[in-house]
Design a protein around this motif. Sequence first.
Motif, PDB file in Angstrom:
ATOM      1  N   PRO A 238      -2.357  -2.052   3.417  1.00  0.00           N
ATOM      2  CA  PRO A 238      -2.069  -1.147   2.291  1.00  0.00           C
ATOM      3  C   PRO A 238      -2.431   0.300   2.607  1.00  0.00           C
ATOM      4  O   PRO A 238      -1.722   1.216   2.193  1.00  0.00           O
ATOM      5  CB  PRO A 238      -2.940  -1.723   1.170  1.00  0.00           C
ATOM      6  N   ALA A 239      -3.508   0.503   3.339  1.00  0.00           N
ATOM      7  CA  ALA A 239      -3.917   1.871   3.682  1.00  0.00           C
ATOM      8  C   ALA A 239      -2.870   2.545   4.552  1.00  0.00           C
ATOM      9  O   ALA A 239      -2.573   3.733   4.372  1.00  0.00           O
ATOM     10  CB  ALA A 239      -5.273   1.852   4.384  1.00  0.00           C
ATOM     11  N   ARG A 240      -2.297   1.808   5.505  1.00  0.00           N
ATOM     12  CA  ARG A 240      -1.280   2.395   6.390  1.00  0.00           C
ATOM     13  C   ARG A 240       0.018   2.658   5.637  1.00  0.00           C
ATOM     14  O   ARG A 240       0.675   3.673   5.869  1.00  0.00           O
ATOM     15  CB  ARG A 240      -1.028   1.465   7.570  1.00  0.00           C
ATOM     16  N   VAL A 241       0.382   1.741   4.748  1.00  0.00           N
ATOM     17  CA  VAL A 241       1.589   1.964   3.937  1.00  0.00           C
ATOM     18  C   VAL A 241       1.420   3.223   3.096  1.00  0.00           C
ATOM     19  O   VAL A 241       2.313   4.084   3.037  1.00  0.00           O
ATOM     20  CB  VAL A 241       1.866   0.746   3.029  1.00  0.00           C
ATOM     21  N   ARG A 242       0.270   3.320   2.472  1.00  0.00           N
ATOM     22  CA  ARG A 242      -0.003   4.481   1.616  1.00  0.00           C
ATOM     23  C   ARG A 242       0.008   5.772   2.413  1.00  0.00           C
ATOM     24  O   ARG A 242       0.641   6.756   2.024  1.00  0.00           O
ATOM     25  CB  ARG A 242      -1.355   4.287   0.942  1.00  0.00           C
TER      26      ARG A 242
ATOM     27  N   ARG B  78       3.053 -13.470 -12.001  1.00  0.00           N
ATOM     28  CA  ARG B  78       3.985 -13.532 -10.877  1.00  0.00           C
ATOM     29  C   ARG B  78       3.543 -12.524  -9.827  1.00  0.00           C
ATOM     30  O   ARG B  78       3.431 -11.331 -10.085  1.00  0.00           O
ATOM     31  CB  ARG B  78       5.406 -13.206 -11.347  1.00  0.00           C
ATOM     32  N   ARG B  79       3.309 -12.995  -8.617  1.00  0.00           N
ATOM     33  CA  ARG B  79       2.776 -12.151  -7.560  1.00  0.00           C
ATOM     34  C   ARG B  79       3.857 -11.276  -6.923  1.00  0.00           C
ATOM     35  O   ARG B  79       5.015 -11.693  -6.780  1.00  0.00           O
ATOM     36  CB  ARG B  79       2.121 -13.002  -6.472  1.00  0.00           C
ATOM     37  N   LEU B  80       3.447 -10.088  -6.528  1.00  0.00           N
ATOM     38  CA  LEU B  80       4.305  -9.167  -5.800  1.00  0.00           C
ATOM     39  C   LEU B  80       3.622  -8.786  -4.493  1.00  0.00           C
ATOM     40  O   LEU B  80       2.393  -8.863  -4.387  1.00  0.00           O
ATOM     41  CB  LEU B  80       4.552  -7.896  -6.625  1.00  0.00           C
ATOM     42  N   PRO B  81       4.374  -8.353  -3.487  1.00  0.00           N
ATOM     43  CA  PRO B  81       3.742  -7.888  -2.254  1.00  0.00           C
ATOM     44  C   PRO B  81       2.857  -6.668  -2.524  1.00  0.00           C
ATOM     45  O   PRO B  81       3.108  -5.891  -3.453  1.00  0.00           O
ATOM     46  CB  PRO B  81       4.929  -7.512  -1.359  1.00  0.00           C
ATOM     47  N   ALA B  82       1.821  -6.490  -1.724  1.00  0.00           N
ATOM     48  CA  ALA B  82       0.897  -5.372  -1.915  1.00  0.00           C
ATOM     49  C   ALA B  82       1.598  -4.031  -1.793  1.00  0.00           C
ATOM     50  O   ALA B  82       1.179  -3.036  -2.393  1.00  0.00           O
ATOM     51  CB  ALA B  82      -0.251  -5.468  -0.907  1.00  0.00           C
ATOM     52  N   TRP B  83       2.704  -3.986  -1.029  1.00  0.00           N
ATOM     53  CA  TRP B  83       3.412  -2.727  -0.812  1.00  0.00           C
ATOM     54  C   TRP B  83       4.455  -2.450  -1.903  1.00  0.00           C
ATOM     55  O   TRP B  83       5.158  -1.437  -1.851  1.00  0.00           O
ATOM     56  CB  TRP B  83       4.120  -2.731   0.551  1.00  0.00           C
TER      57      TRP B  83
END
Length: 335
Positions: free
Chosen positions: A11-15, A284-289
């Motif tokens: 998540p840190a790299r995506v952000r 309902r789960r979603l991807p962290a990104w």
Amino acid sequence: MPHSPFRLLSPARVRLGVQAAYALFLLYAGWRFFLYVRWAMGESEDFVPKPPSVEGFLPISALIAFKRLLFTGQWDPVHPAGLSIFIAVLGMALLLRKGFCGYICPVGFVSSLLARLGTRLGIARRTGPRAARLLSLPKYLLLAQFAWISVVSMDVESIEGFLLSPYNFVADTRMLQFFLAPSNTAITVFAVLGVGSLVLPYFWCRVLCPYGALLSLLARLSPVAVRRDPATCVDCGRCTHACPAALPVQRLERVSSGECMGCAECIAACPVKDCLSVTLPGKRRLPAWSIAAGCVLVLLAVWGVAQALGIWDSPLPQSMARRFHMMLRIGMITH
């Protein structure tokens, strides 16, 4: 089966990637705007079209134009892209929490870099949830002040007078001039904010930003949230320690606070698989990104609709814009 490339990104790299990409885009737009201003003020004969995206730095003008839109149904002809961006940001908050602050806002990007630096230098200090709530009060007071002066106390006639005033025509240019030649007072304020952000991560965002306060209020209505599974939680506290907003994630089953930026740092810090996740109603789960992707898609969708409807570029003639800029140059527009 090979892993999805999204699963290999923290998540840190995506952000950081989304923030950096948007920051580079803004630097390009800023350079184009600088060239446009040189032409508009008669310092160059080479015409460069104004990049409408710079109007996103005029949130107060956009807020006033938004009230006019609600009362009259008329779009702002002076800074139409600014109003489009403002609506996009409000939409992000309603759908994706404070995703704008976490992934798009350039000030948030600088704040995140300063927070990382403060942590590496060992001078960053964290606050408890109660102290964090107290520290957030000033930005809500500033929001109330701006809302009263800029919206509540202005009737439609006053709003139209402001939006069509020479000052508002060159407001983005005055913003550029401010950053190109800041006063000693401004430099001092920036230095204090910078040092404050090293010691207290996201100092401006958490304590003083009225725009962020508005988005926090709207984010409380967002259907997307980080949810914790109490059955699998080991109560290690890593999620709370990782949260930039100092939220007590380890004590919450659903992080519903308006201060949550959807950065997913807590999910990355959790040592238990699937204990923390981004969810929709019904768990309902979603991807962290997904919040990062959603923010980018909302911004692009609003830009596309505004382009299709012809409400992205100002319809006013360039000769009018140049006349107002020449007035600014000789000091006829001061406030």
